[in-house]
Design an enzyme around this catalytic site. Structure first.
Site, PDB file in Angstrom:
ATOM      1  N   ASP A  33      -4.035 -17.496   4.392  1.00 49.08           N
ATOM      2  CA  ASP A  33      -5.138 -18.159   3.678  1.00 49.08           C
ATOM      3  C   ASP A  33      -5.912 -19.059   4.634  1.00 49.08           C
ATOM      4  OD1 ASP A  33      -2.652 -19.349   3.643  1.00 49.08           O
ATOM      5  OD2 ASP A  33      -2.894 -20.336   1.711  1.00 49.08           O
TER       6      ASP A  33
ATOM      7  N   TYR B 129       0.808  -1.219   0.000  1.00 49.02           N
ATOM      8  CA  TYR B 129       0.000   0.000   0.000  1.00 49.02           C
ATOM      9  C   TYR B 129       0.845   1.276   0.000  1.00 49.02           C
ATOM     10  CZ  TYR B 129      -4.368  -2.558   0.475  1.00 49.02           C
ATOM     11  OH  TYR B 129      -5.437  -3.388   0.258  1.00 49.02           O
TER      12      TYR B 129
END
Ligand code: NAP
Length: 480
Positions: free
Chosen positions: A210, A130
């Site tokens: 995940d 980001y």
């Protein structure tokens, strides 16, 4: 002389921002604390005026003075402006920690109702992808840099544990993708494992991101605090808000050493803007986090409890499942005001203690290495040659160099030496050069000479040194 009133900066923002921010301000005004609000501009209209950051100088000065911000969502314009004004604000004021708590709320029906969810995502807020450092390496291949620092990891991990201690929480999970991204995501995992023993009262565990997403969908009640990197945290916190009723209920705090910014997780929701339909709960709960940060614990708890009582009493905005007669944004806020001072039957007052923020390390922070060595370099080359031809051409031009070509990859797969497998090739190669046998030292002179040689016949656009720190390879080995 009467002391000056405490001021906070208020950014109403875009879309539903002004509606939900006004709701929160009306509720704060109805408590017995005395705050002054300095309303400032940021976001879409500022971009339209041609200010590329979306944040005018006056707003920056107000934040610098007041240190605390209550903020509505800011739209990220597509097609003009440099980057998101949200990301700019976080970077400008180094709000390194984003705390996003969600919990089961009375009267808010979800697929997980009755499972007492109470989860906090602590997201690193300034580093990682980001930071938005991107390049087109060729007309057809894009690059984004994921930079993660020891300093950033340490701060976010310490913030997560401090937050857990302050709230009397039991466990902190660290969620990363360290099995694949061993250096970047791995740095957060290693930092977490180093710091966790300093908090023996808290159970600590690493989990792959995940699996964390899967576990959150299957058995979310096993989680308490989750610390993670910037992009993972952004995604995971939208997921956790979905578990407890949706974006309309998810508050957040962006914590910095100097400045802290309180805002809802949701965006400007342009589809419902100006219709008095938005759920202001997320922004009201963000305001409660702000009051707690300001040391106004009683007012914070009063606001939080008034929201819970309101929800318990069946007052609902239209985003809540099974709502037949929805309350508008302003009616909901009025109901919260009328419930100030009451205590929820289903969700009693929680005990919150002050969060000890990690210390600010002034100056340039460096991690020393006892020894360093250069083992070679990766040169990124744009070429339409087949890998075998490219390797032959590079080998030939470099016969007198102290470096030799070790391998070539294309889209991450080794294409030289060939494995014989079919690979879908693009005109973007990573060529790894390592020291020839018997050569022990590689200096800038040899590197520049190699680049000059390569550059005579090929277009190169990027170089990475293959460094070793304390005898350990500080680069990823090829995988396939
Ligand atoms: P969004 O604004 O969060 O809205 C997504 C959907 O969630 C809305 O269409 C609405 O769904 C629902 N929603 C969100 N907040 C709600 C609320 N308070 N009450 C009721 N429903 C609510 O996400 P987006 O549409 O992806 O983003 C819109 C803009 O906001 C973009 O420019 C984005 O960059 C920006 N953004 C800003 C921030 C920030 O300032 N921190 C964060 C995220 C996004 P329904 O369709 O059900 O009405």
């Amino acid at each position: 002389m009467t002391p000056a009133k405490r001021k906070i900066t208020v950014l109403p923002g875009d879309g539903i921002g002004p509606e939900v921010v006004d709701s929160a301000l009306a509720i704060i005004k109805a408590t017995d604390i005395d705050l002054e609000f300095e309303k400032c501009e940021a976001g879409a209209r500022v971009f339209q005026k041609g200010i590329a950051t979306g944040i005018p100088k006056e707003t920056i000065q107000s934040i610098e003075r007041n240190k605390v911000v209550l903020k509505g969502p800011l739209e990220t314009p597509i097609g003009y402006g440099n980057r998101s004004a949200n990301v700019t604000l976080r970077a400008l004021f180094e709000t390194y920690g984003n705390i996003r708590p969600v919990r089961e709320l009375p009267g808010v029906q979800t697929a997980f109702t009755g499972r007492a969810l109470d989860i906090v995502i602590v997201r690193e807020n300034v580093e990682d992808l980001y930071a938005g450092i991107e390049y087109m390496q060729t007309p057809g291949v894009a690059e984004s840099l994921k930079l993660i620092s020891c300093e950033g990891c340490e701060k976010i991990v310490r913030l997560a544990f401090s937050y857990a201690v302050a709230e009397g929480r039991k466990a902190v999970h660290c969620a990363t993708k360290s099995n694949i991204l061993k250096l970047t995501e791995g740095l957060l995992q290693h930092t977490f494992e180093e710091i966790a023993p300093q908090y023996p009262q808290i159970t600590s565990k690493h989990i792959l991101i995940d699996n964390a997403a899967h576990q959150l969908a299957m058995r979310p009640e096993q989680f308490d605090v989750i610390v993670t990197t910037n992009m993972n945290g952004d995604i995971l916190s939208d997921l956790t808000s979905g578990l407890t009723g949706g974006l309309g209920f998810a508050p957040s705090a962006n914590i910095g050493n100097d400045v802290s910014i309180f805002e809802a997780v949701h965006g400007s929701a342009p589809d419902i803007a100006g219709k008095n339909k938005a759920n202001p709960t997320a922004l009201i709960l963000s305001a409660a986090m702000m009051l707690r940060h300001l040391g106004e614990g009683k007012a914070a708890n009063d606001v939080e409890q008034a929201v819970l009582v309101t929800l318990e009493s069946g007052v609902r905005t239209s985003d809540m499942m099974g709502t037949e007669k929805p309350a508008g944004t302003s009616e909901f806020a009025q109901a919260v005001i009328s419930n100030l001072g009451k205590t929820s039957k289903l969700s009693p007052r929680k005990k919150y203690n002050k969060v000890d923020l990690p210390p600010y390390h002034a100056g340039v922070n460096a991690v020393p290495a006892k020894s360093r060595r250069l083992a070679g370099l990766d040169v990124y080359i744009e070429s339409t040659m087949e890998p075998v031809q490219l390797a032959a051409a590079l080998d030939e031009s470099m016969s007198s160099s102290p470096l030799r070509l070790e391998m070539i990859t294309n889209r991450g797969a080794i294409v030289f030496p060939s494995s014989g497998r079919q690979v879908s090739l693009v005109d973007h190669y990573r060529c790894r050069f390592v020291l020839r046998d018997g050569v022990t030292r590689l200096g800038d002179e040899e590197i520049l000479s190699l680049l000059s040689t390569v550059g005579h016949s090929h277009r190169w656009m990027h170089v990475e040194k293959l460094q070793e720190f304390d005898g350990q390879a500080a680069y990823s080995k090829s995988q396939i």
